[in-house]
Every structure is written in structure tokens, then in C-alpha cells.
Design a protein around this motif. Structure first.
Motif, PDB file in Angstrom:
ATOM      1  N   GLN A  15      -1.119   4.755  -2.516  1.00 53.40           N
ATOM      2  CA  GLN A  15      -1.815   3.873  -1.578  1.00 53.40           C
ATOM      3  C   GLN A  15      -3.330   3.945  -1.717  1.00 53.40           C
ATOM      4  OE1 GLN A  15       0.103   6.454  -0.644  1.00 53.40           O
ATOM      5  NE2 GLN A  15      -0.569   7.404   1.266  1.00 53.40           N
ATOM      6  N   THR A  16      -3.875   5.103  -2.146  1.00 55.31           N
ATOM      7  CA  THR A  16      -5.322   5.241  -2.319  1.00 55.31           C
ATOM      8  C   THR A  16      -5.719   4.810  -3.718  1.00 55.31           C
ATOM      9  OG1 THR A  16      -5.417   7.098  -0.762  1.00 55.31           O
ATOM     10  CG2 THR A  16      -7.267   6.833  -2.271  1.00 55.31           C
ATOM     11  N   GLN A  71       0.803  -1.215   0.000  1.00 57.86           N
ATOM     12  CA  GLN A  71       0.000   0.000   0.000  1.00 57.86           C
ATOM     13  C   GLN A  71       0.840   1.272   0.000  1.00 57.86           C
ATOM     14  OE1 GLN A  71      -2.922   0.048   3.082  1.00 57.86           O
ATOM     15  NE2 GLN A  71      -4.355  -1.195   1.910  1.00 57.86           N
ATOM     16  N   ASP A  72       2.100   1.173   0.420  1.00 60.43           N
ATOM     17  CA  ASP A  72       2.925   2.371   0.542  1.00 60.43           C
ATOM     18  C   ASP A  72       3.750   2.642  -0.713  1.00 60.43           C
ATOM     19  OD1 ASP A  72       4.594   0.220   0.788  1.00 60.43           O
ATOM     20  OD2 ASP A  72       5.745   1.010   2.483  1.00 60.43           O
ATOM     21  N   GLU A  73       3.343   2.113  -1.850  1.00 63.68           N
ATOM     22  CA  GLU A  73       4.098   2.327  -3.078  1.00 63.68           C
ATOM     23  C   GLU A  73       4.019   3.791  -3.510  1.00 63.68           C
ATOM     24  OE1 GLU A  73       3.067  -0.417  -6.170  1.00 63.68           O
ATOM     25  OE2 GLU A  73       3.449  -2.160  -4.918  1.00 63.68           O
ATOM     26  N   VAL A  74       5.132   4.288  -4.043  1.00 64.94           N
ATOM     27  CA  VAL A  74       5.246   5.671  -4.501  1.00 64.94           C
ATOM     28  C   VAL A  74       5.834   5.667  -5.908  1.00 64.94           C
ATOM     29  CG1 VAL A  74       6.436   7.883  -4.126  1.00 64.94           C
ATOM     30  CG2 VAL A  74       5.494   6.628  -2.182  1.00 64.94           C
ATOM     31  N   LEU A  75       5.321   6.530  -6.755  1.00 65.01           N
ATOM     32  CA  LEU A  75       5.877   6.695  -8.091  1.00 65.01           C
ATOM     33  C   LEU A  75       6.507   8.084  -8.169  1.00 65.01           C
ATOM     34  CD1 LEU A  75       6.241   5.671 -10.994  1.00 65.01           C
ATOM     35  CD2 LEU A  75       4.033   6.712 -11.545  1.00 65.01           C
ATOM     36  N   ARG A  76       7.793   8.123  -8.473  1.00 60.11           N
ATOM     37  CA  ARG A  76       8.495   9.406  -8.617  1.00 60.11           C
ATOM     38  C   ARG A  76       8.538   9.768 -10.099  1.00 60.11           C
ATOM     39  NH1 ARG A  76      13.674   9.667  -5.234  1.00 60.11           N
ATOM     40  NH2 ARG A  76      12.032   9.981  -3.661  1.00 60.11           N
ATOM     41  N   VAL A  77       7.989  10.934 -10.417  1.00 69.53           N
ATOM     42  CA  VAL A  77       7.947  11.419 -11.793  1.00 69.53           C
ATOM     43  C   VAL A  77       8.863  12.618 -11.902  1.00 69.53           C
ATOM     44  CG1 VAL A  77       6.452  12.174 -13.672  1.00 69.53           C
ATOM     45  CG2 VAL A  77       5.531  10.710 -11.876  1.00 69.53           C
ATOM     46  N   SER A  78       9.678  12.666 -12.959  1.00 72.28           N
ATOM     47  CA  SER A  78      10.575  13.795 -13.138  1.00 72.28           C
ATOM     48  C   SER A  78      10.659  14.177 -14.603  1.00 72.28           C
ATOM     49  CB  SER A  78      11.981  13.485 -12.588  1.00 72.28           C
ATOM     50  OG  SER A  78      12.564  12.407 -13.287  1.00 72.28           O
TER      51      SER A  78
END
Length: 364
Positions: free
Chosen positions: A137-138, A119-126
Motif C-alpha cells: 500500500q505504501t 491500496q490494500d494489495e499484498v504480494l506473498r513470496v515463498s
């Protein structure tokens, strides 16, 4: 006479061609942006891509998988909402592509993204020197078809667009799933003499993926300068949804916003005002005709005033326009909107929804 007629026809053709190019310039998929151009047989082992250039159009780094939608080995199921194929980024993995842009212009990337394990996955966009972390997570739609937009303003003519998984999970293959990437050049609107609000009807916004019916999520904490919705800030903890007339009921024009996460889903704008001057604020609230029903409430804030607008949604695409007055207390006045309650669709309790906001006007 015939030669004169020919010149007129040629001028009309040039005019038509020029206007068409002006409308379509700077919008559409990146190269192999829907990932449907498959890697060569020797560049993939089962689902794992082998080599930096295994995925056509992209440079990959780390453990990147090429996924087909549907049931997966191990009992998992990946929904690919915008086509057949997608990529999954493992621990610290990334995909990138260099694109040509106009320095100083505002752009928005639109992409389908969802978590696959934790649930704590994050996508970093640059893009170039600018970057942002999108919490995944939502889940706003239960079928995994969440689509996001992220804005940036390049300083050079060529920038590297990168999607990176900064997380480290126990399973090294776990990470965000990306199934489409598009771009659009945005043209920030300005206030007028009859309306101090920029982009009042939300007509200027990010690219809407052709086969997406879930709307486009505007990530939280988007500041005004690089917002994918020009003129507006997403200053809340959760996203606001940008919706279009093709898939939703929109009170005015071709677009609106849906406040999908209660008080955690707020949209705001700062206006130039004259202290002690009285202004009128009008806006329209309604439902998107997407199964979102029940007793709704939109709260609006302007200067020191708070306005609460109840709306009983029957999920039939109804709307109403309200009007209030407030007195400016400084040269800058912030107007903010959010939904008082949390809602989900009557036919899908796993999909968040809420009241629609459209056609915001402030005038003296």
C-alpha cells in the motif's frame, strides 16, 4: 624452463577463473527473471497468458497478464522500471519457478513490485516452506519503481520460488505488478574483537538490479535469521532502504541504509555484551544526495540509553560521525536506529526519503 613457465601461467589462469566464479556464483536473474523472453503467439490472448507454461521459465496459475510498460487500455499507466515487460497477478494468481540452491545457506530475492489498483494489495513470496507477505500500500517512489528484497534459508537443494497474489479484488485482473526477479547468496558476517556489530557498514546485502536507481527496500518485520541484510532486523511497520554507491552518496564503502519512513522505519541488531560493562557506540549519519533535505534527526537506542543526533541536510551528500557511551545491563544488548521525522525529496514530494546510516561500531 618453458614448460615450467607454462605451468605457472596455467596455475594463474585457474586461480583467476576460480576466484571469478566464487564471486559470481549464486547471483543474478532467475531464468527469464526480467520477463523479456516473450510468450509464443498462441500462448497469449491480448495480455492474458494461456496455459501453465505460457511464460518461458515460469509456471503460472490463475489469471496472469503479460504487460508492456506504458499506457494501458482503460486509461491506466504501468511503469516498468527494470525493462520493457512485466507480469500482473490477478485474484489468487501466481507464478513460480524451481531453482537449485545450497541447503542451509542464506539467500535474498530481489524483485521489482508495485500495486496497480487497490491500496490494500499484498504480494506473498515463498521459497520452499518459507513465506512472507509484503504489503504494497505504501509507494516509496512515485514512479512505481519500488524494488524489494526478501531473505530465505532453504532446507533442500531444490526449492520452488513463488510469487502469489492472495487478495480478491472486485476487478479480477487487479493485483501486483512484478517486473524483475534476481537472487543472491549471502554470507553472514561475524563480529570482531574491535567491533561487536555484524555487517557494520551494510556491505553484505541483496542483489542490486542493474538498471535500478531507487535502491532496494527491505520489507518490515524481517527477523535476524533470514534477513536480506545479514546481521540486521527490520522490526518496524515500514521498509528500510538499502542503497549503493553507484546511485547514492554513501559515507563509507559501497553501501548504506536510508531510513525512509520516520519512526515506522527502524533497523536493529542484538549484540553479545558483558553486563555492567561500558561500551562506546559510534555511527555515521548523512544524506544520500538524492534531493532529501531539511532538519533530520536519527534516534539510537542501546540498553537503557537513548541518543538523538540532529543533522541538517542540504542534499549535498554530507555526513557526520558521532560517538556515545552506554552500560550493558545484560548479556544481550539491542541497538536500534530510526528517523524521528518524515521526509520527501525536494524534487518529488511523492518519493519518501530520510537520513542515511552507515558504519556502526560498538566496542569496549
Amino acid at each position: 624452463m618453458a614448460r615450467l613457465l607454462l605451468w605457472h601461467l596455467l596455475a594463474l589462469c585457474l586461480l583467476f577463473t576460480g576466484s571469478t566464479l566464487a564471486l559470481t556464483f549464486g547471483e543474478g536473474f532467475l531464468e527469464n527473471g526480467n520477463f523479456e523472453q516473450k510468450p509464443k503467439p498462441g500462448a497469449i490472448s491480448k495480455t492474458v497468458l494461456k496455459g501453465s507454461y505460457a511464460l518461458p521459465g515460469w509456471v503460472i496459475n490463475g489469471l496472469v497478464e503479460y504487460i508492456s510498460g506504458g499506457p494501458q487500455p482503460g486509461g491506466m499507466y504501468f511503469n516498468v522500471a527494470h525493462g520493457v515487460h512485466a507480469v500482473r497477478l490477478g485474484n489468487e494468481a501466481s507464478i513460480s519457478q524451481k531453482i537449485t540452491v545450497k541447503p542451509g545457506s542464506l539467500y535474498a530475492l530481489t524483485f521489482g513490485a508495485s500495486r496497480t489498483c487497490a491500496q490494500d494489495e499484498v504480494l506473498r513470496v515463498s521459497a520452499g516452506t518459507q513465506s512472507g507477505d509484503l504489503p504494497l500500500q505504501t509507494l516509496y517512489s512515485s514512479n512505481g519503481g519500488d524494488t524489494y528484497a526478501w531473505g530465505f534459508r532453504p532446507t533442500t537443494a531444490v526449492v520452488e520460488v513463488k510469487f502469489h497474489n492472495p487478495g480478491v479484488q472486485e476487478d479480477p485482473a487487479c493485483g501486483p505488478l512484478i517486473d524483475a526477479v534476481a537472487i543472491k547468496e549471502l554470507f553472514p558476517p561475524k563480529p570482531t574483537r574491535v567491533n561487536l556489530v555484524k555487517n557494520p557498514g551494510f556491505e553484505e546485502g541483496p542483489h542490486r538490479l542493474v538498471n535500478s536507481s531507487n535502491g532496494v527496500l527491505l520489507p518490515p518485520k524481517q527477523e535476524d535469521l533470514n534477513s536480506p541484510l545479514p546481521g540486521w532486523m527490520i522490526e518496524s511497520l515500514k521498509a528500510v532502504k538499502f542503497i549503493d554507491k553507484q546511485h547514492f552518496n554513501v559515507p563509507f564503502g559501497l553501501a548504506a541504509v536510508e531510513l525512509v519512513a520516520g519512526r515506522e522505519s527502524a533497523i536493529a541488531q542484538i549484540l553479545r555484551t558483558v553486563p555492567n560493562k561500558v561500551y562506546t557506540l559510534t555511527f555515521t549519519v548523512g544524506d544520500a544526495k538524492n534531493g532529501c533535505h531539511g532538519s533530520m534527526m536519527v534516534e539510537a537506542f542501546a540498553a537503557k540509553e537513548t541518543f538523538k543526533v540532529p543533522f541538517n541536510s542540504r542534499a549535498m551528500g554530507e555526513s557526520k560521525t558521532v560517538s556515545f557511551k552506554f552500560t550493558a545491563i545484560s548479556a544481550r544488548t539491542r541497538i536500534t536506529f530510526y528517523s524521528s521525522f518524515y521526509h520527501s525529496r525536494v524534487d518529488d514530494y511523492g518519493s519518501l526519503c530520510g537520513p542515511v546510516l552507515d558504519e556502526v561500531r560498538v566496542y569496549s
